[in-house]
Design a protein around this motif. Structure first.
Motif, PDB file in Angstrom:
ATOM      1  N   MET A   1      -7.957  -1.201  -5.414  1.00  0.00           N
ATOM      2  CA  MET A   1      -9.401  -1.345  -5.172  1.00  0.00           C
ATOM      3  C   MET A   1     -10.095  -2.163  -6.251  1.00  0.00           C
ATOM      4  SD  MET A   1     -10.640   2.242  -3.371  1.00  0.00           S
ATOM      5  CE  MET A   1     -10.210   3.319  -4.726  1.00  0.00           C
ATOM      6  N   THR A   2      -9.620  -2.098  -7.492  1.00  0.00           N
ATOM      7  CA  THR A   2     -10.224  -2.902  -8.558  1.00  0.00           C
ATOM      8  C   THR A   2      -9.609  -4.290  -8.644  1.00  0.00           C
ATOM      9  OG1 THR A   2      -8.636  -2.149 -10.231  1.00  0.00           O
ATOM     10  CG2 THR A   2     -10.666  -0.856  -9.966  1.00  0.00           C
TER      11      THR A   2
ATOM     12  N   LYS B   1      -0.815   8.289  -5.983  1.00  0.00           N
ATOM     13  CA  LYS B   1      -1.940   7.912  -5.129  1.00  0.00           C
ATOM     14  C   LYS B   1      -3.152   7.424  -5.919  1.00  0.00           C
ATOM     15  CE  LYS B   1      -5.098   9.828  -1.650  1.00  0.00           C
ATOM     16  NZ  LYS B   1      -5.459  11.042  -0.851  1.00  0.00           N
ATOM     17  N   GLY B   2      -3.562   8.186  -6.938  1.00  0.00           N
ATOM     18  CA  GLY B   2      -4.788   7.848  -7.650  1.00  0.00           C
ATOM     19  C   GLY B   2      -4.709   6.502  -8.340  1.00  0.00           C
ATOM     20  N   LYS B   3      -3.622   6.269  -9.091  1.00  0.00           N
ATOM     21  CA  LYS B   3      -3.494   4.997  -9.807  1.00  0.00           C
ATOM     22  C   LYS B   3      -3.303   3.851  -8.833  1.00  0.00           C
ATOM     23  CE  LYS B   3      -3.573   2.729 -13.641  1.00  0.00           C
ATOM     24  NZ  LYS B   3      -4.789   2.726 -14.483  1.00  0.00           N
TER      25      LYS B   3
ATOM     26  N   THR C   1       0.829  -1.202   0.000  1.00  0.00           N
ATOM     27  CA  THR C   1       0.000   0.000   0.000  1.00  0.00           C
ATOM     28  C   THR C   1       0.868   1.257   0.000  1.00  0.00           C
ATOM     29  OG1 THR C   1      -0.157   0.107   2.427  1.00  0.00           O
ATOM     30  CG2 THR C   1      -1.866  -1.153   1.261  1.00  0.00           C
TER      31      THR C   1
ATOM     32  N   ASP D   1      -7.217  -5.002 -10.500  1.00  0.00           N
ATOM     33  CA  ASP D   1      -6.854  -5.209 -11.899  1.00  0.00           C
ATOM     34  C   ASP D   1      -5.369  -5.516 -12.050  1.00  0.00           C
ATOM     35  OD1 ASP D   1      -9.408  -4.776 -12.798  1.00  0.00           O
ATOM     36  OD2 ASP D   1      -9.053  -2.701 -13.444  1.00  0.00           O
TER      37      ASP D   1
ATOM     38  N   LEU E   1      -4.502   3.582  -5.785  1.00  0.00           N
ATOM     39  CA  LEU E   1      -5.811   3.266  -5.214  1.00  0.00           C
ATOM     40  C   LEU E   1      -6.672   2.506  -6.216  1.00  0.00           C
ATOM     41  CD1 LEU E   1      -6.596   6.544  -3.259  1.00  0.00           C
ATOM     42  CD2 LEU E   1      -6.496   4.249  -2.276  1.00  0.00           C
ATOM     43  N   GLU E   2      -6.659   2.936  -7.463  1.00  0.00           N
ATOM     44  CA  GLU E   2      -7.439   2.234  -8.479  1.00  0.00           C
ATOM     45  C   GLU E   2      -7.004   0.784  -8.597  1.00  0.00           C
ATOM     46  OE1 GLU E   2      -7.947   2.056 -13.332  1.00  0.00           O
ATOM     47  OE2 GLU E   2      -7.236   3.917 -12.440  1.00  0.00           O
ATOM     48  N   LEU E   3      -5.696   0.548  -8.698  1.00  0.00           N
ATOM     49  CA  LEU E   3      -5.202  -0.809  -8.885  1.00  0.00           C
ATOM     50  C   LEU E   3      -5.524  -1.697  -7.679  1.00  0.00           C
ATOM     51  CD1 LEU E   3      -1.735  -0.076 -10.545  1.00  0.00           C
ATOM     52  CD2 LEU E   3      -3.729  -1.128 -11.639  1.00  0.00           C
TER      53      LEU E   3
END
Length: 261
Positions: free
Chosen positions: A162-163, A154-156, A145, A165, A158-160
């Motif tokens: 949380m999804t 931070k944004g990417k 994390t 992917d 969190l996306e990775l």
């Protein structure tokens, strides 16, 4: 010497291979215990100038942790497991000798976390990266994390996370997670080439570069000031024979012969 790792020392490069191909090189407690031992060897063996970490077989660097070991853990045991992982991966991150990940396939969960603990990463074009822990009802526990945010923002991150992917090697390179992408056949040669190039530089200076860069990310954690660390480490270079050799070689227009002194 090891049950889950294979090692080879050549030209000062210690090549460490996670060797559980039937389990996609998944990290279990034995792998982690042996990783701790081999990392100690990097620190203490004067014959080791740098290290390369990769996975066995054509499919996986490390496809994650051995989930079967999680089912019986209590929260207290989970905390202990995470602490051990943090300690081992921090030892890699803070090693004064270069440690590079040669990512030869799936680098998921703990595998992605191990790759991120290395000083940088070279990937084959079939590599896949991801932190899919939320699919299992958990989160990354070996520093993922934090290091993913450092590397991709931070944004990417969190996306990775949380999804859950996965991303391919080229996207990982574009995001800054990977430095170089090669064919699978060229992966180890490219990684060795980079390490040999670094080994030709002043080893004490390389160690100080690592310390200063790490200090940038430790400010909030323990009050380290990266700029002040740089001043201190820059000054310390002036007490070394390597600086004298490097300066003289530059003036004399010859290749320096550094001795790490």
């Amino acid at each position: 010497m090891y049950n889950t790792l294979s090692t080879q020392l050549k030209d000062g490069i210690l090549e460490i291979t996670i060797n559980r191909p039937d389990k996609m090189n998944a990290l279990n407690q034995e792998v982690m215990r042996e990783l701790a031992l081999v990392i100690d060897d990097i620190y203490t063996n004067p014959g080791v100038d740098s290290a390369l970490i990769t996975g066995s077989g054509p499919k996986a660097f490390i496809a994650g942790a051995d989930i079967s070991e999680f089912l019986s853990l209590s929260p207290e045991q989970g905390e202990e497991l995470s602490k051990k992982g943090h300690t081992i991966f921090q030892r890699i991150e803070e090693c004064t000798k270069p440690v590079v990940a040669a990512v030869n396939g799936f680098a998921l969960g703990g595998g992605c976390e191990l790759a991120m603990a290395c000083h940088f990463r070279v990937a084959s074009d079939n590599a896949k990266f991801g932190q899919p822990e939320v699919n299992l009802g958990i989160i990354p526990g070996y520093g993922g994390t934090q290091r993913l945010v450092q590397l991709v923002g931070k944004g990417k991150a969190l996306e990775l996370m949380m999804t859950a992917d996965m991303i391919g090697a080229e996207e990982a390179r574009q995001l800054g997670l990977v430095n170089h992408v090669t064919t699978p056949d060229a992966l180890l040669d490219k990684t060795r080439e980079l390490l040999k190039k670094i080994q030709g530089k002043a080893p004490l200076a390389i160690a100080r570069v690592i310390k200063c860069v790490n200090a940038h990310f430790k400010h909030e954690e323990d009050g380290m000031d990266g700029f002040e660390t740089e001043i201190v480490e820059f000054a310390a270079c002036f007490a070394t024979k390597d600086l004298q050799e490097g300066a003289e070689a530059f003036i004399q227009k010859r290749q320096p012969q550094f001795k790490g002194e």
